[in-house]
Design a protein around this motif. Structure first.
Motif, short mmCIF file in Angstrom:
data_model
loop_
_atom_site.label_atom_id
_atom_site.label_comp_id
_atom_site.label_asym_id
_atom_site.label_seq_id
_atom_site.Cartn_x
_atom_site.Cartn_y
_atom_site.Cartn_z
N LEU A 58 -36.22 46.01 48.27
CA LEU A 58 -37.20 45.18 47.97
C LEU A 58 -36.71 44.31 47.41
N SER A 59 -36.06 43.60 47.54
CA SER A 59 -35.38 41.74 46.68
C SER A 59 -36.20 40.87 45.72
N LEU A 60 -35.99 41.18 44.24
CA LEU A 60 -36.44 40.35 43.56
C LEU A 60 -35.59 39.43 43.12
N ASP A 61 -34.68 38.79 43.51
CA ASP A 61 -33.68 37.76 42.99
C ASP A 61 -34.05 36.85 42.31
N VAL A 62 -33.61 37.34 40.89
CA VAL A 62 -33.64 37.36 39.65
C VAL A 62 -33.01 36.11 38.70
N MET A 63 -31.75 35.95 39.94
CA MET A 63 -30.72 35.11 38.64
C MET A 63 -30.60 33.25 38.69
N LEU A 64 -30.53 33.09 38.03
CA LEU A 64 -30.19 31.84 37.86
C LEU A 64 -28.92 31.15 37.60
N PRO A 65 -28.86 29.97 37.79
CA PRO A 65 -26.85 29.49 37.61
C PRO A 65 -26.61 29.40 35.48
N ASN A 66 -25.37 30.05 35.17
CA ASN A 66 -25.06 30.33 34.26
C ASN A 66 -26.07 30.52 33.42
N ASP A 67 -26.69 31.88 33.64
CA ASP A 67 -27.70 31.84 33.11
C ASP A 67 -27.05 32.92 31.32
N ARG A 68 -28.01 33.06 30.69
CA ARG A 68 -28.12 33.97 29.63
C ARG A 68 -28.35 35.34 29.48
N LEU A 69 -27.67 36.45 29.28
CA LEU A 69 -27.82 37.60 29.49
C LEU A 69 -29.26 38.39 28.63
N SER A 70 -29.72 37.80 28.28
CA SER A 70 -31.00 37.34 27.20
C SER A 70 -32.16 37.20 28.22
N ASN A 71 -32.13 35.95 28.48
CA ASN A 71 -32.66 35.56 29.30
C ASN A 71 -33.08 36.30 30.94
N LEU A 72 -31.86 36.82 31.26
CA LEU A 72 -31.76 37.55 32.35
C LEU A 72 -32.27 38.64 31.96
N PHE A 73 -32.19 39.95 31.03
CA PHE A 73 -32.82 40.30 31.30
C PHE A 73 -34.34 40.83 31.21
N GLY A 74 -34.71 39.77 30.48
CA GLY A 74 -36.54 39.66 29.91
C GLY A 74 -36.72 39.35 31.64
N ARG A 75 -36.13 38.69 32.36
CA ARG A 75 -37.03 38.44 34.10
C ARG A 75 -36.85 39.96 34.60
N ILE A 76 -35.75 40.28 34.55
CA ILE A 76 -35.91 41.42 35.34
C ILE A 76 -36.69 43.01 34.61
N MET A 77 -36.61 43.17 33.31
CA MET A 77 -37.60 43.21 32.59
C MET A 77 -39.57 43.48 33.38
N HIS A 78 -39.69 42.13 33.80
CA HIS A 78 -40.58 41.98 33.61
C HIS A 78 -41.23 42.09 35.79
N VAL A 79 -39.67 42.04 35.86
CA VAL A 79 -40.92 42.04 37.26
C VAL A 79 -40.60 43.59 37.63
N LEU A 80 -39.62 44.07 37.00
CA LEU A 80 -39.71 46.07 37.41
C LEU A 80 -40.80 46.33 36.75
N ASP A 81 -41.76 46.29 35.11
CA ASP A 81 -42.30 46.64 34.61
C ASP A 81 -43.37 46.03 35.78
N ALA A 82 -43.59 44.98 36.86
CA ALA A 82 -44.78 45.08 37.59
C ALA A 82 -44.45 46.37 38.89
N GLN A 83 -43.59 45.77 38.74
CA GLN A 83 -43.18 46.84 40.73
C GLN A 83 -43.75 48.29 40.00
N PHE A 84 -43.35 48.85 38.47
CA PHE A 84 -43.76 50.83 38.70
C PHE A 84 -45.13 50.70 37.87
N MET A 85 -45.97 49.49 37.58
CA MET A 85 -47.25 49.14 37.03
C MET A 85 -47.16 49.74 38.67
#
Length: 374
Positions: A58-85
């Motif tokens: 499974l590839s989720l492809d969450v990265m955006l150019p010059n991203d902030r750590l907080s935004n990146l963390f939030g997107r990873i949490m969101h997609v993994l939460d859906a996967q674990f559900m």
């Protein structure tokens, strides 16, 4: 009964260290591993999978150019939460200290899924060095149910934090990956020789350099580049290869300070197999990377660690690595010592690797399957 394990990788080092774990589960038909790539380092992650001939499930492809750590963390949490559900995993496996590792552990915790932390217990004792990895490690440690430490020192660090259950010393899975890749390189020597012409002259000493740590951004990177320029101008029989990180904070400075300098070769980040080939053919490695500190001793190549603190003190204690920081004078002094003192250089080459014997992944898979089937 078939168990389900989610193996979460987002960065190049994570993929390198988790692919052997994924492979080790193939020895256990009672567990089905799902390799999930978050894409935190999209292109560099892809190159690792290609080098090993592995495709993530499974590839989720969450990265955006010059991203902030907080935004990146939030997107990873969101997609993994859906996967674990959607998928009911019996265990979630994370590695190291990245935003992907912390988000994977926290999302699993929210779903009451046991967390296995590979490379647990690394500590500098300073939450700002390395930043933010040191804090990530501590937080992952509090969320984890299984703690796979690479060394006894790491296990003792966990004990000091009152982590006493399911702490297992297994070695580092990067050694497993290195041994796997060494076999592939041995079968294709001519291909790699043609790709790196700067290595052909065996009369020259080849120096490999990598730098990417956030705490070195700015003056630290400037001072490293200044030291490398002096080395290139001072040591006639020296060739320097710099693997230039894609982060603009590193890339722009390195290109401006070292572009066009004689005997300095700037390269884009290399695939894992090519990087190992470069390491194998290096006289010395200058790096702020954690992974290279662990890999180089298996190749008998001394490492000068361009950091003020390292969570991998075992290499320094064993004598295969030296801490030089980013101070120009210190880098040049230690480089000169190795250049002019064959005994000092050979002692670093001969130092034993403290990071394991290449069986870590198998030990991890065996332990998890045995425990989960109880």
């Amino acid at each position: 009964m078939t168990l389900k394990a989610a193996i979460i990788a987002g960065t190049r080092p994570e993929a390198i260290k988790l692919i052997p774990v994924h492979a080790a589960f193939s020895m256990h038909p009672e567990i089905t591993p799902t390799l999930i790539a978050t894409g935190q380092h999209r292109e560099m992650l892809k190159s690792v999978f290609m080098a090993f001939g592995v495709e993530p499930d499974l590839s989720l492809d969450v990265m955006l150019p010059n991203d902030r750590l907080s935004n990146l963390f939030g997107r990873i949490m969101h997609v993994l939460d859906a996967q674990f559900m959607e998928q009911k995993y019996d265990v979630v496996i994370v590695q190291g200290d990245t935003s992907t590792a912390l988000a994977g552990a926290l999302a699993a915790h929210y779903h009451r899924i046991p967390v296995a932390h590979i490379e647990a217990g690394l500590r500098t004792g300073d939450k700002w060095a390395p930043f933010p990895e040191e804090s990530h490690r501590r937080m992952i440690g509090t969320l984890s149910d299984f703690h796979f430490a690479a060394t006894q020192n790491a296990a003792m660090a966990l004990l000091r934090e009152n982590v006493t259950t399911n702490v297992v010393v297994v070695g580092n899975t990067v050694i497993d990956a290195l041994l796997m890749m060494n076999k592939q390189i041995d079968l294709n020597q001519s291909k790699y020789q043609s790709e790196f012409p700067q290595l052909r002259n065996k009369a020259r000493r080849h120096v490999l350099v990598t730098m990417h740590r956030r705490e070195n951004f700015g003056q630290g990177i400037e001072d490293i580049c200044a030291a490398l320029r002096i080395i290139s101008e001072t040591y006639e029989n020296c060739t320097i290869t710099v693997s230039t990180h894609l982060n603009p904070a590193v890339r722009e400075v390195v290109t401006e300070r070292l572009g066009g300098v004689a005997h300095v070769h700037l390269m884009n980040p290399q695939s894992y197999d090519r990087m190992i080939y470069l390491m194998r053919n290096s006289w010395v490695i200058l790096t702020d990377s954690g992974g290279l500190q662990e890999e180089a001793p298996s190749l008998n190549v001394p490492v000068l660690v361009m950091r003020d603190k390292t969570e991998r003190q075992e290499g320094v204690a064993a004598g295969c690595a030296r801490l030089v920081g980013t101070n120009k004078a210190r880098i040049l002094s230690d480089f000169q010592t190795l250049w002019s003192d064959p005994a000092a250089y050979q002692a670093m080459c001969d130092a034993a690797n403290p990071y394991g014997d290449g069986t870590a992944a198998r030990q991890i898979a065996d332990h998890l399957v045995r425990f989960l089937l109880k």
